[in-house]
Write an enzyme that holds these catalytic residues in place. Sequence first.
Site, PDB file in Angstrom:
ATOM      1  CG  ASP A 267      -0.327   0.118   2.532  1.00 59.69           C
ATOM      2  OD1 ASP A 267       0.907  -0.010   2.622  1.00 59.69           O
ATOM      3  OD2 ASP A 267      -1.068   0.334   3.521  1.00 59.69           O
ATOM      4  CB  SER A 268       4.570   1.640   0.008  1.00 60.09           C
ATOM      5  OG  SER A 268       4.804   0.482  -0.777  1.00 60.09           O
TER       6      SER A 268
ATOM      7  CD  GLU B  23       7.667   0.168   8.055  1.00 60.01           C
ATOM      8  OE1 GLU B  23       7.840   1.278   7.508  1.00 60.01           O
ATOM      9  OE2 GLU B  23       6.702  -0.583   7.788  1.00 60.01           O
TER      10      GLU B  23
ATOM     11  CD  GLU C 269       0.289  -0.964   7.831  1.00 64.07           C
ATOM     12  OE1 GLU C 269      -0.080  -0.265   8.802  1.00 64.07           O
ATOM     13  OE2 GLU C 269       0.798  -0.486   6.804  1.00 64.07           O
TER      14      GLU C 269
ATOM     15  CE  LYS D  26       3.052  -5.601   4.266  1.00 63.19           C
ATOM     16  NZ  LYS D  26       2.487  -4.657   5.289  1.00 63.19           N
TER      17      LYS D  26
ATOM     18  CG  ASP E 115       0.688  -3.952   2.362  1.00 57.79           C
ATOM     19  OD1 ASP E 115       0.245  -4.492   3.391  1.00 57.79           O
ATOM     20  OD2 ASP E 115       1.440  -2.969   2.373  1.00 57.79           O
TER      21      ASP E 115
END
Length: 269
Positions: free
Chosen positions: A42-43, A179, A113, A111, A81
Amino acid sequence: MTTVRDVRAMAGDERITMLTAYDAATASIVEEAGIDVVLVGDSMGNAVLGYDDTLPVTLDEVASRVGAVARGTDEALVVADMPFLSFGADVAESVENCGRMLKEEGANAVKLESGPHTVELTERLSDLGIPTMAHLGLTPQSVNQTGYTQQATDREEATEILELAEAHEAAGAFALVLEHVPTNLAAQVTEAVDIPTIGIGAGGECDGQVLVFTDVVGLAASSPPFAAQFGDARAEIHDAVSDYVDAVRAGEFPAEEHGSAEEELDDLY
């Protein structure tokens, strides 16, 4: 083809390489270079979509990019993501959204968060055959609560990270991104769990590393302090486009070899 089982088996044995990609062309280059795991992060919000952060990224935007990356790869493991609020609020909706990435777009895993709220979901996804990668430490979707500073710098927060890592492993996560946490914490988490840890700003004791593509190739206007630039794509692209502009304006492009004529069409006008 790299599988979830392959990645899990690499823990403590072989260093895992992971890099983001957001389109088929980039994904094919990344794969050719030997990357094990391609993360459709999602970056993309910051890197390619022009947003200030990742929060505006939609499920449809991620799905479109996941499909493109999956079509551009044959060997790498493709991980989707999951974007902000596409998971966590409702289990059934979360499962549906995650399942879409595998069933419709061709991802191999998702993935999340992670936090206390994703342990049960990770277990549910794993039970349903949706491989799940956890993500602890700095989680950019929580920027309004945490900012972008290093996380888990005191014993209480560090202990929580360690316990959450173990909880997500028990829930079925096949790997864990750490991270922007202290390097000695990342080392202890790596020692405590059997699944591979993949660091970003977490030091060299993790089982693998992940970075954002635009940071690695030097395409980003700015990068976080824990990233490294391995090329200068921004300068290369600038020079190529500048040369194109100059050639068009000077009448040097297109040249005769860039087109063809048909004699029978000479007298149309």
